[in-house]
Write a protein that holds these residues in place. Structure first.
Motif, PDB file in Angstrom:
ATOM      1  N   VAL A   1      51.822 -29.211  -8.179  1.00 38.35           N
ATOM      2  CA  VAL A   1      53.176 -28.972  -7.657  1.00 38.35           C
ATOM      3  C   VAL A   1      53.734 -27.632  -8.126  1.00 38.35           C
ATOM      4  CG1 VAL A   1      53.662 -31.440  -7.458  1.00 38.35           C
ATOM      5  CG2 VAL A   1      54.336 -30.227  -9.543  1.00 38.35           C
ATOM      6  N   GLU A   2      53.214 -27.135  -9.246  1.00 37.29           N
ATOM      7  CA  GLU A   2      53.626 -25.808  -9.718  1.00 37.29           C
ATOM      8  C   GLU A   2      52.771 -24.694  -9.104  1.00 37.29           C
ATOM      9  OE1 GLU A   2      53.299 -26.163 -13.923  1.00 37.29           O
ATOM     10  OE2 GLU A   2      54.908 -27.671 -14.063  1.00 37.29           O
ATOM     11  N   GLU A   3      51.872 -25.091  -8.201  1.00 37.84           N
ATOM     12  CA  GLU A   3      50.996 -24.155  -7.469  1.00 37.84           C
ATOM     13  C   GLU A   3      50.119 -23.337  -8.416  1.00 37.84           C
ATOM     14  OE1 GLU A   3      53.619 -21.965  -4.935  1.00 37.84           O
ATOM     15  OE2 GLU A   3      53.896 -23.645  -3.560  1.00 37.84           O
TER      16      GLU A   3
ATOM     17  N   ALA B   1      58.078 -31.433  -7.047  1.00 37.69           N
ATOM     18  CA  ALA B   1      57.908 -30.121  -6.419  1.00 37.69           C
ATOM     19  C   ALA B   1      59.254 -29.562  -5.977  1.00 37.69           C
ATOM     20  CB  ALA B   1      56.964 -30.233  -5.222  1.00 37.69           C
TER      21      ALA B   1
ATOM     22  N   ARG C   1      55.737 -36.210  -5.845  1.00 37.57           N
ATOM     23  CA  ARG C   1      56.201 -35.379  -4.726  1.00 37.57           C
ATOM     24  C   ARG C   1      57.583 -34.809  -5.004  1.00 37.57           C
ATOM     25  NH1 ARG C   1      57.710 -32.065  -2.120  1.00 37.57           N
ATOM     26  NH2 ARG C   1      57.616 -31.729   0.149  1.00 37.57           N
TER      27      ARG C   1
END
Length: 238
Positions: free
Chosen positions: A22-24, A90, A87
């Motif tokens: 989620v932090e890419e 994010a 989810r």
């Protein structure tokens, strides 16, 4: 390694992987398993099980000669409570927040109407109890978000609909996503208490139509703020 300890380690690795996703941190493709095992300082067996758990939740996709691809968040299995919580970690985007409001508009008003019709005496009392706690807290107070989520959860559970009850985790996640922006609005707390009180009183009076309208009014307030915050058109309320 003991089984219980092993399961706890798998859960810890899963949580770490999700945070990176989620932090890419990883981009579109996860590093190979041996690289991830070294990163998390765990055995390949533990890493393999953690990845399989994410695969089962439709979060990853293994492709020959490509590796382990991270699937778009819209494909994640949102019925799973863990996935819901992940989810909502994010950063929210306009489409996601629009979808959150659409979901709430579909589920919560109907659940409130059914709660007004079906809730037991003890369930109605528990809804009132949750509201009494909620109204004593202000945004920023310890326990405010938990009190709000508990109130909504109890109303959904009082609907008696097992499918609505399964969706309570998504509703809690939706509330957690909107709390930061709503708490900054002047007068938001007073409006929130007033609209929630209308909802609780409608359930207590066994008035399904009013309970449905009151639940929609609660959501409308959040929808208006999200619309301004993200410059996104919200769904038609009626």
């Amino acid at each position: 390694m003991e089984q219980g300890k092993d399961r706890s380690l798998v859960s810890k690795v899963m949580d770490g992987l999700v945070s990176g996703i989620v932090e890419e941190k990883y981009g579109a493709i996860l590093p190979p398993q041996d690289v991830l095992s070294k990163e998390f300082d765990v055995s390949r067996t533990v890493m393999r099980e953690a990845l399989s758990m994410l695969l089962a939740r439709d979060m990853l996709d293994v492709r020959p000669k490509v590796g382990t691809r991270i699937r778009p968040m819209r494909d994640w299995r949102m019925i799973d409570e863990d996935v819901v919580n992940w989810r909502f970690r994010a950063k929210p985007d306009p489409q996601f927040m629009r979808d959150v409001i659409e979901f709430r508009m579909l589920i919560e008003p109907r659940a409130a109407a059914q709660a007004a019709s079906r809730a037991s005496v003890s369930e109605v009392a528990s809804i009132r109890e949750a509201f009494e706690v909620f109204k004593t807290l202000a945004p920023g107070d310890a326990g405010y978000q938990a009190a709000d989520e508990l109130l909504h959860t109890r109303i959904v559970h009082a609907s008696g609909n097992q499918f609505f009850q399964q969706m309570a985790a998504i509703i809690r996640g939706a509330l957690s996503a909107t709390h930061p922006m709503l708490s900054q609005k002047p007068g938001a707390w007073e409006i929130s208490v007033r609209t929630h009180e209308r909802l609780v009183e409608a359930v207590e009076r066994r008035d399904p139509k009013e309970a449905e309208a009151a639940a929609l009014a609660v959501i409308d307030f959040a929808a208006d703020e999200i619309s301004r915050e993200f410059s996104v058109e919200m769904p038609n309320r009626r």
